[in-house]
Each structure stands twice: as C-alpha cells, then as structure tokens.
Design an enzyme around this catalytic site. Structure first.
Site, short mmCIF file in Angstrom:
data_model
loop_
_atom_site.label_atom_id
_atom_site.label_comp_id
_atom_site.label_asym_id
_atom_site.label_seq_id
_atom_site.Cartn_x
_atom_site.Cartn_y
_atom_site.Cartn_z
N ASP A 228 0.85 -1.19 0.00
CA ASP A 228 0.00 0.00 0.00
C ASP A 228 0.89 1.24 0.00
O ASP A 228 1.96 1.23 0.61
CB ASP A 228 -0.89 0.03 1.25
CG ASP A 228 -2.14 -0.81 1.07
OD1 ASP A 228 -2.61 -0.93 -0.08
OD2 ASP A 228 -2.65 -1.34 2.06
N ASP B 170 -16.26 13.48 9.85
CA ASP B 170 -15.22 12.58 9.33
C ASP B 170 -14.07 12.52 10.34
O ASP B 170 -13.34 13.49 10.53
CB ASP B 170 -14.73 13.11 7.98
CG ASP B 170 -13.72 12.18 7.32
OD1 ASP B 170 -13.36 11.16 7.94
OD2 ASP B 170 -13.29 12.48 6.19
N GLU C 191 -7.32 12.74 7.56
CA GLU C 191 -7.51 13.69 6.46
C GLU C 191 -8.66 14.65 6.76
O GLU C 191 -8.57 15.86 6.55
CB GLU C 191 -7.79 12.95 5.15
CG GLU C 191 -6.60 12.18 4.60
CD GLU C 191 -6.52 10.77 5.16
OE1 GLU C 191 -7.27 10.48 6.13
OE2 GLU C 191 -5.71 9.98 4.66
N PHE D 70 -16.43 7.05 4.07
CA PHE D 70 -15.65 6.67 2.89
C PHE D 70 -15.70 5.16 2.71
O PHE D 70 -15.60 4.40 3.66
CB PHE D 70 -14.20 7.12 3.05
CG PHE D 70 -13.29 6.67 1.94
CD1 PHE D 70 -13.16 7.43 0.78
CD2 PHE D 70 -12.59 5.47 2.03
CE1 PHE D 70 -12.33 7.00 -0.24
CE2 PHE D 70 -11.77 5.04 1.02
CZ PHE D 70 -11.64 5.81 -0.14
N ALA E 205 -14.16 2.03 -0.06
CA ALA E 205 -13.22 1.78 -1.15
C ALA E 205 -13.94 1.69 -2.49
O ALA E 205 -13.37 2.01 -3.53
CB ALA E 205 -12.45 0.48 -0.88
N MET F 97 -15.50 8.04 -1.90
CA MET F 97 -16.02 9.35 -1.48
C MET F 97 -16.51 9.26 -0.04
O MET F 97 -16.79 8.18 0.47
CB MET F 97 -17.22 9.77 -2.35
CG MET F 97 -16.93 10.09 -3.79
SD MET F 97 -18.42 10.78 -4.60
CE MET F 97 -19.56 9.41 -4.46
N SER F 98 -16.62 10.44 0.60
CA SER F 98 -17.28 10.54 1.90
C SER F 98 -18.00 11.88 1.92
O SER F 98 -17.81 12.71 1.02
CB SER F 98 -16.28 10.44 3.05
OG SER F 98 -15.40 11.56 3.04
N LYS G 295 -16.88 14.83 -0.72
CA LYS G 295 -15.47 15.05 -1.09
C LYS G 295 -14.87 13.68 -1.37
O LYS G 295 -15.22 12.69 -0.72
CB LYS G 295 -14.70 15.78 0.02
CG LYS G 295 -14.42 14.96 1.26
CD LYS G 295 -13.51 15.72 2.21
CE LYS G 295 -13.10 14.86 3.41
NZ LYS G 295 -14.22 14.52 4.28
N ASP H 8 -4.36 -4.02 6.81
CA ASP H 8 -4.87 -3.89 8.18
C ASP H 8 -6.38 -3.77 8.24
O ASP H 8 -6.96 -3.88 9.32
CB ASP H 8 -4.23 -2.70 8.89
CG ASP H 8 -4.47 -1.38 8.17
OD1 ASP H 8 -5.23 -1.38 7.17
OD2 ASP H 8 -3.91 -0.36 8.59
#
Length: 697
Positions: free
Chosen positions: A324, A361, A365, A393, A395, A399-400, A412, A535
């Site tokens: 990753d 959120d 980030e 969010f 995968a 987006m979230s 976003k 993880d």
C-alpha cells in the site's frame, strides 16, 4: 574572554544503573536456565518414541545400543580391542545428545517467550453488559464470542474484541514490547483490541470476538511453545531425501560383510556401525529441527507472529511484494495543504463545504481539513453538518460526506469518483477541475474534489511524503529478484509521481480491494509467490489470497484472521525484513546441508582406508591424511562427526549472514564457503583429532 562551554554527558543515576544491572542479570539467568533445561531435555529425548521422528539420529542411537551391548559381549574372533567398542558407543551417544541439545535449545527459547506471555494472561473480571442494560461482573474465562464488555481506565481488556463505542489509549507493551500507548476507537481499521492489554485512559465498550483458549495470546503461546509447529513442505522434502540417503547407506553397510567374506576377511560390527554413522548426513540431520525452530524464533523476536513455519519459508521464496502507498511507502499523514477553487468559485466557498463534509469525518484527512479551514478563519455552519447523516468513505465509492436535513448532499473524494457522481445528477464539470487535479498529482499530492449536489466547488490538496530510505530498500529487493508493486487509491498521475520517487517497479492507481486480489492472482498465474500487507477488513480477501499475508496488529480481526503473519508493531514496511528472514532460513538450511554432505568426502578418506588396508594394501594410497592407525582414523572421524554438531549450533540458531544479491550470486557464494569449506574443514579437523588420539593409542 569567554569561558568555554563544557557539555556534560547525561549520567545515569544509581537506581537506573541498578535497573540495568538487574535486567542483565535476569537475562544471564534466563539463558543459563534455558541451557540447563536443554541439557536435561537432550537426555529425555533419547526415548526411542521421540527419536524415531528423526530417522537419521534414530539410526545413530541404534548404533550406540549395538556397540554398547558388544562392549560386554567380547568375541574371540574379533581383532578389535575391548575398549574400542565402548569408546565408539560413547561417541555415538554424545552425537545423539548433541543433536537433541540443539533441538531442545531452540525449543527452550520458544518456551521462555511463552512463559513471559503467560504472565500477561491474568485472571481478570469483566464488566459484561446484559441485554436489559444491567452490568454484571464475570470472570474473563467465562466470556464468549458476542459478549459486550465495558473497560474503564486502569482495567485490563479481558479478551480479544472490537471497540463498538468510545475511544481510549491502550497500553499494548505486554504483547508488542512498545511502551507508547495506542489509540483504539470505534469504527475504521483501528478498533481491534487484544486481551491482556491495559486501558490507560478513558473508557471503551467492546464486543468479544474469541472464545476462551482461542485468543490472540493463546495462539501466540501455542505457536512459540511449538505445540502448533508442523514441519514445512521444504523441511519434509529435505528430510525425505536425507532419510533416503540413510536407507541407501544402511543397505550398503549391511550387505558389505557378504563381499568382504568373499574377499577372505571380516569387518568387525563396531567398525561397520562407525562406517554407517560417518556415511549418513548426521550433521544436518542433527540440526534440521533446530534450524526450523530457530527460524520461527527469529521472526518472533522481530515482533512478527508467524502462524506456521510454512509462512516463513514462503517469505524466503517471494517473487513479488504488493505494498500500500499510504503508511507503507509514504508516512500516511496526508494533511490538507491548500484549497483550490474552480470556475468562478471562491476559496471561502470551497473551505465552507470542505469543512461541512469533514465535521463528522474522524479520519486524519478529515480532521486536517477542519484544522486548515479554522486556521484560515473561514466560517462554516458546524451544527448544520452535525444534524446531517454522515456518509463514510468506502473503497468502492472513493467518497465521503454528509447528507444534510434539507436534502443537500455534500461530498469530497477522488476526482474521477466525484465527477461521475456530479454527472449522474445532471451537473456540468468546470474545465479547470482536471487541470488543477493534474497539477496537484504531478507534485505528488492527492487531490480531493469538493461537490454539493450537482456542483463542483473546488479541490483539497492533500500532501504526503515518501519515507526516507525507501528507494534504497526497493533497490535491494530488485537485486534479490523481487518485484515491487504499489497499490493506491490515488489517481494515475499522483501514483506515477510517488512510484517514481520511491523507486517501485509497478503501480496500480485508483485501486479497489478487488483490484489487489486481481494483481495477486495475475502474479500467481505466472508461477510467482506473492506477499502483501494490510490492516483493514477490505484487505482480508487479498491477505488470504497472498502466499504471505502480513496483517497489522492494530488492524481489524478479519484482517488478522485472514493473514498468516501478524506484525505486533504494526509497521507495514517490515514485510521487507520478513522476506530477508525467510531467505536466511532457507539459506541456512541449504548451506548446512551442503556442508554436511561435503563433510562425507573427508570421512571417506579417513575411514575406508582404515577398514580395508590390512586386507587390501593398495587402499593405503587413499590415506592421504596419513592418519596414525586404522583405529585412530575411525575414532577421529567419529569424534569429528560428533563435535561438529555443537560447533554449528550457534550458526543454526542465528542463521548465516545474508546480503541482498541475485540467486545465482548467492548460490556461488554459498557453494564456495560451505561446499568447499565442508571439504576442507573435516580434513583439518580429523587430522588434528588423529594426532591427539594417537597419543593415547
């Protein structure tokens, strides 16, 4: 005139010195206890039921029994003196004891680790929340999967589980050895907690995920004690080859008297036994189990829990590593660096909607966006966001955001995903969106598009940096013939920039969980072995598919159950070291096998002339070492055969030195050192022993 400044080194106070001395003293005591226990076990392992598991050393033990019995049954037809049989039997006994000691020593180290883990398994009481809301105290041993437990500050987590409510600092030093507490919170990939760890602040509610005897610590204890250790496929294959060689030599030795009788002379039974023991690969036969156990031990000392020896061996054969980007190649702390409005929008509008999308959120980030907006004094309605419904969010969506009470949808996320979402609602895309996104990507940043319903307001520039030294580490892997593939959810431009800076061989941009599995399967279809780290629950399928799956201890239960290795330090880059340990294990086994078989050449030149010289004088030409006498030659070969085992135990336990290089270069190097060395060392050793033995015969 200025006086010079004298900088004094920091001195340890007396209590610190005493603490260090106590630790050193305890370590020495523990090592002494391990050696003492191993010596006792080496005798206990003489039980034929135990010895038969190692066919090579079992044959040596049978040889000891035969020669020992012959010591008390003198034969009038034998030309061998009586003391010779008892001497041979004692040498064979010590050969077996040395081999047993090597295995017991390796097992003892694992037992010592298991004992320290058992100390963390204390009988504690748990506050169980019943369905009616009542809280009842029960013993941790009575907990079952699905029970809900409240753990407060200062209390020990009673069993493995996942946080479903709250946030707390947890001391995991009993498991990981790391003194710094870690944050555990509900949701996300850091909700997993381990029984035996301590809550040092706040309060959390967890749901138990394992029954008694099935916890993470229970598995660790079982593995390091060796109860769950099974021989690996490579170990079984090598053992089969060595056993076959032993059987062939056994047939040769048993049928040899037929030919010698035909030639008109007899060979004493003790000499035949000595010949057999010198012919069979006793060195590697005596160290094989110790090498495997020590390999697992080295991984455990590296704070990595391997579920089987097969996983460690597979790591040594890895051809491709899937990594990753975030947290592995880069630091993973992507922070809001700046805001870029698009079209006719203003930075205040971008900041307002970026903040509203991030209020609920809890990711690093999302928090960094709030901090950036507040730092720029951009106003936004926090209550409006808190009253809305958070969209986490995923995968799949990339987006979230939040759905406000008036029906407004704020999002976003990844450029392509948000553009597609806006277009699906009939919106138009400003011309400079892709242009500004490309600009961010070319600088190695991650662009997030901010949109409200069918309107795009601008972009958030998230900045991350590549960890120092990664390019050099990937170059080492390249020298070893291992390909690196970086998987990232970033767009192709960002991915390409990071990949170039880090020096990975390939990358997969805008990667979804199913894409990782596809990459792994594609590599495996080419006949390659693949390793990866993960993880999250979404990593579990790929971890299960990979030949070596390294899960982070801080990750979810699903990820840890799918993997065949768990990193207690939760450091994804450790996969590179794990590969090195796997290669070291395979190389150690191969090198000592080469050394053991090469040893036989010198033994042939010692024992064969000694057996046949009296009957066939021409055989004296093979006595190139000019050994003192036939009896001295046989005893010298047997003594060297026995002594070389304990001399090689440190090498078997520690592993041979490993340097990143191609397979061909490694093969040439090891053949030179352990192949040629395996021929030269016994010539010298047997000659020196013969000189000493000759003084007493």
């Amino acid at each position: 005139m200025m006086r010079p400044v004298v900088v004094k080194e920091k001195q340890l106070n007396k209590s610190q010195i005493h603490a260090v001395e106590d630790e050193v003293r305890q370590a020495k005591t523990m090592d002494r206890d391990i050696v003492t226990h191993a010596m006792k076990q080496s005798v206990a392992k003489l039980n034929p039921k135990v010895m038969i598991k190692n066919p090579i050393m079992f044959v040596v033990e049978i040889g000891f029994i035969i020669t020992f019995i012959l010591s008390f049954l003198p034969s009038s037809s034998s030309s061998i003196p009586g003391w010779f049989n008892i001497t041979v039997s004692l040498i064979l006994l010590f050969t077996v004891l040395f081999a047993n000691f090597a295995e017991a020593l390796a097992e003892g180290r694992g037992k010592a680790q298991a004992d320290s883990l058992k100390q963390s398994k204390k009988d504690v009481f748990a506050n169980v929340v019943k369905e009616n809301g009542d809280i009842v105290q029960v013993s941790a041993t009575d907990l079952r999967k699905g029970d809900v437990v409240i753990v407060k500050q200062g209390e020990m987590i009673p069993n493995d589980g996942e946080v479903i409510k709250g946030l707390a600092s947890v001391d995991e030093s009993a498991i990981t050895g790391e003194s710094a507490p870690v944050i555990k919170e509900a949701g996300g990939d850091f909700c997993s907690v381990t029984g035996g760890t301590m809550v040092v602040s706040d309060e959390i509610t967890i749901v138990i995920t394992s029954n008694p005897g099935e916890s993470f610590i229970d598995k660790m204890i079982s593995l390091v004690e060796g109860a769950a250790r099974q021989k690996t496929p490579n170990e079984i294959a090598l053992n089969t080859v060595l056993t076959s060689l032993t059987l062939i030599f056994l047939i040769v030795v048993v049928t040899l008297p037929i030919f010698t009788n035909y030639l008109g002379f007899q060979i004493d039974t003790a000499v035949l036994v000595a010949l057999l023991v010198c012919l069979i690969p006793t060195t590697i036969g005596g160290l094989l189990s110790a090498i495997g156990i020590a390999g697992m031990d080295r991984v455990t000392k590296f704070n990595v829990l391997a579920m089987s020896g097969k996983a460690v061996e597979a790591a040594g054969d890895i051809n491709t590593i899937i990594l990753d980007k975030t947290g592995t190649i880069t630091f993973g702390n992507r922070m809001a660096h700046t805001l870029l409005p698009v079209g006719n929008e203003t930075i205040e509008q971008v900041g307002k909607w970026a903040a509203i999308s991030s209020v609920l959120d809890e990711t690093p980030e999302g928090r960094s966006v709030i901090e950036y907006v507040q730092g720029k004094s951009i106003s936004y309605n926090r209550e409006l966001a808190e009253q809305g419904e958070f969209v986490p969010f995923k995968a799949e969506t990339r987006m979230s955001g939040v759905d406000l009470q008036d029906g407004t949808k704020v999002r976003k996320g990844a450029v392509g995903a948000v553009i597609e979402w806006v277009e699906s609602q009939g919106g138009t895309i400003p011309k400079d969106v892709n242009q500004k996104a490309d600009l961010i990507s070319k600088e190695g940043g991650t662009p997030l598009v901010v949109a409200v319903d069918n309107r795009i307001y601008g972009l958030i520039y998230l900045k991350d940096t590549v960890k120092p030294g990664m390019r050099e580490r990937f170059e080492q892997l390249r020298q070893m013939g291992i390909k690196t593939v970086m998987c990232t959810g970033d767009n192709p431009l960002t991915a390409a920039t990071i990949a170039k800076e880090a020096g990975v061989d390939e990358f997969v941009a805008e990667c979804k969980p199913e894409d990782k599995i596809a990459v792994i399967k594609a590599e495996q279809d080419k006949g390659k072995l693949v390793a990866m780290t993960g993880d999250g629950t979404n990593d579990a399928p790929a971890l299960a598919q990979a030949d070596v799956g390294l899960a982070m201890n801080s990750g979810t239960t699903a990820a840890k159950e799918a993997a065949n290795m768990i990193d207690l330090d939760s450091n994804p880059t450790k996969i590179i070291e794990v590969v090195g340990i796997g290669k070291q294990l395979l190389m150690t086994r191969g090198a000592l096998t080469t050394f053991s078989i090469a040893n036989d050449i010198a033994k042939y030149f010692a024992i064969i002339p000694a057996m046949f010289t009296l009957a066939i004088p021409q055989m004296e030409a093979l006595n190139i070492m000019k050994l003192t006498s036939p009896l001295s030659a046989i005893l010298s070969a047997l003594i060297f055969n026995a002594v070389i085992i304990p001399l090689l135990i440190p090498l078997a336990m520690k592993g041979i030195a490993y340097k990143p290089m191609s397979s061909n270069a490694l093969l040439s190097r090891n053949l030179l050192i352990y192949g040629l060395g395996g021929v030269i060392v016994p010539f010298i050793g047997i000659k020196v022993i013969d000189i000493i033995v000759g003084l007493f015969i």
